[in-house]
Design an enzyme around this catalytic site. Structure first.
Site, PDB file in Angstrom:
ATOM      1  N   ASN A  25      22.715  76.951  59.987  1.00 49.00           N
ATOM      2  CA  ASN A  25      21.636  76.652  60.936  1.00 49.00           C
ATOM      3  C   ASN A  25      21.736  75.175  61.275  1.00 49.00           C
ATOM      4  OD1 ASN A  25      19.254  76.211  62.297  1.00 49.00           O
ATOM      5  ND2 ASN A  25      17.942  76.442  60.486  1.00 49.00           N
ATOM      6  N   LYS A  51      20.139  73.394  63.431  1.00 43.76           N
ATOM      7  CA  LYS A  51      18.898  72.705  63.834  1.00 43.76           C
ATOM      8  C   LYS A  51      19.177  71.836  65.069  1.00 43.76           C
ATOM      9  CE  LYS A  51      17.438  73.142  59.106  1.00 43.76           C
ATOM     10  NZ  LYS A  51      16.579  72.732  58.008  1.00 43.76           N
ATOM     11  N   HIS A  70      11.750  80.570  61.441  1.00 43.53           N
ATOM     12  CA  HIS A  70      12.165  79.526  60.501  1.00 43.53           C
ATOM     13  C   HIS A  70      10.942  78.684  60.113  1.00 43.53           C
ATOM     14  CE1 HIS A  70      13.992  75.859  58.939  1.00 43.53           C
ATOM     15  NE2 HIS A  70      15.010  76.628  58.624  1.00 43.53           N
ATOM     16  N   GLU A  96      10.473  75.635  59.895  1.00 42.10           N
ATOM     17  CA  GLU A  96      10.202  74.486  60.772  1.00 42.10           C
ATOM     18  C   GLU A  96       9.477  74.947  62.039  1.00 42.10           C
ATOM     19  OE1 GLU A  96      14.196  72.928  60.731  1.00 42.10           O
ATOM     20  OE2 GLU A  96      13.884  72.450  58.614  1.00 42.10           O
ATOM     21  N   GLU A 112      13.634  81.552  52.284  1.00 38.84           N
ATOM     22  CA  GLU A 112      13.823  80.098  52.241  1.00 38.84           C
ATOM     23  C   GLU A 112      12.541  79.442  51.733  1.00 38.84           C
ATOM     24  OE1 GLU A 112      17.099  78.782  55.146  1.00 38.84           O
ATOM     25  OE2 GLU A 112      15.267  78.944  56.311  1.00 38.84           O
ATOM     26  N   GLY A 159      15.939  71.134  52.849  1.00 37.53           N
ATOM     27  CA  GLY A 159      16.212  69.733  53.169  1.00 37.53           C
ATOM     28  C   GLY A 159      15.783  68.763  52.079  1.00 37.53           C
ATOM     29  N   SER A 179      18.610  73.955  50.639  1.00 40.30           N
ATOM     30  CA  SER A 179      19.492  73.047  49.899  1.00 40.30           C
ATOM     31  C   SER A 179      20.704  73.741  49.272  1.00 40.30           C
ATOM     32  CB  SER A 179      18.708  72.269  48.839  1.00 40.30           C
ATOM     33  OG  SER A 179      17.750  71.432  49.457  1.00 40.30           O
TER      34      SER A 179
HETATM   35  P1  PGA Z   1      18.933  72.966  54.189  1.00 38.95           P
HETATM   36  O1  PGA Z   1      18.197  73.852  55.344  1.00 38.95           O
HETATM   37  O2  PGA Z   1      20.150  73.738  53.788  1.00 38.95           O
HETATM   38  O3  PGA Z   1      19.253  71.666  54.871  1.00 38.95           O
HETATM   39  O4  PGA Z   1      17.948  72.837  53.079  1.00 38.95           O
HETATM   40  C1  PGA Z   1      18.142  75.235  55.235  1.00 38.95           C
HETATM   41  C2  PGA Z   1      17.413  75.824  56.415  1.00 38.95           C
HETATM   42  O5  PGA Z   1      16.447  75.193  56.887  1.00 38.95           O
HETATM   43  O6  PGA Z   1      17.763  76.906  56.917  1.00 38.95           O
END
Ligand code: PGA
Length: 249
Positions: A9, A11, A95, A97, A167, A173, A213
């Site tokens: 992903n 982003k 997601h 976010e 997630e 992140g 992560s």
């Molecule tokens: P990350 O993000 O691997 O940077 O923690 C995962 C995601 O948001 O899908």
């Protein structure tokens, strides 16, 4: 067992030129199907170029979001049909976010899942509890609620097309991933709930991805769990070397 899915992903990262360069590199490193499903989710502006570059390979392209209406006066939004025409077969829906920053609720996410499926896009449906919910001991209730509300009104066949991504928000992140045991505990819970919904046996063909992560250092432990069928990766998917390591876990 379904084939492992390694999904990146991106982003709000990578321009069109950067996307093309990445897909070309990926093609060079994975010239043939080696039993892993590979997927990347670039920005809307890069989708068409990514799909064109990936055509005829086993690299799948996903949108990071869609709007649930087919068309109309929805400034700034993009429909399922638009991303399909750009070359996508998948779309990430819900997601954390999107939920947190853009205030998407379970009902909107449910409408997006319905719109994706109606148009023929395979959704990657994201769910996850936040840190307060985990510490309050209500993570399982939160996940069950997100699953039920997100998948309401979907037929059994439609649910069968969905990939679920667990997630935990506290792991995204942050560099703090769920341990393989913590992730497995939630994945087996999710699988049991899905199996009840689709009225199948315990082992459905639905893939359940872990995200938060994930890195080349921790992917092996996660993927060795029986109910973790793949990963949804943010940060570590942006660099070709680390994405390559993830695919070769
Ligand atoms: P990350 O993000 O691997 O940077 O923690 C995962 C995601 O948001 O899908």
């Amino acid at each position: 067992m379904p084939r492992p899915l390694i999904a990146g992903n991106w982003k709000m990262h990578k321009t069109i030129a950067e996307t093309i360069e990445f897909v070309q590199g990926l093609k060079r490193r994975f010239p043939k199907d080696d039993g892993r499903d590979i997927l990347i989710a670039p920005s809307f502006t890069s989708l068409h170029a990514a799909a064109k570059e990936a055509k005829g390979t086993h690299i799948n392209i996903a949108a990071q979001n869609i709007y649930w209406q087919e068309q109309g006066a929805f400034t700034g939004e993009i429909s399922a049909q638009m991303v399909i025409e750009a070359g996508c077969h998948f779309a990430i829906i819900g997601h954390s976010e999107r939920r947190r920053i853009f205030r998407e609720g379970d009902r909107e996410i449910n409408l997006k899942l319905q719109a994706a499926l109606k148009a023929g896009l395979k959704p990657i449906f994201c769910i996850g509890e936040d840190l307060n919910e985990r510490e309050a001991g209500i993570a399982f209730q939160v996940i069950e609620g997100q699953l039920k509300q997100g998948l309401q009104e979907l037929s059994v066949d439609d649910i069968g097309q969905v990939t679920v991504a667990y997630e935990p928000v506290w792991a995204i992140g942050t560099g703090r991933n769920a341990t393989p045991d913590q992730a497995e505990e939630m994945h087996s819970f999710i699988r049991a709930k899905l199996a009840a919904m689709v009225k199948m046996g315990e082992r459905t063909e639905l893939r359940i991805l872990y995200g938060g992560s994930v890195s080349p250092a921790n992917i092996k432990g996660l993927m060795s769990q029986p109910d973790i069928d793949g990963v949804l990766v943010g940060g570590a998917s942006l660099d070709l070397d680390s994405f390559t390591e993830l695919i070769r876990f």
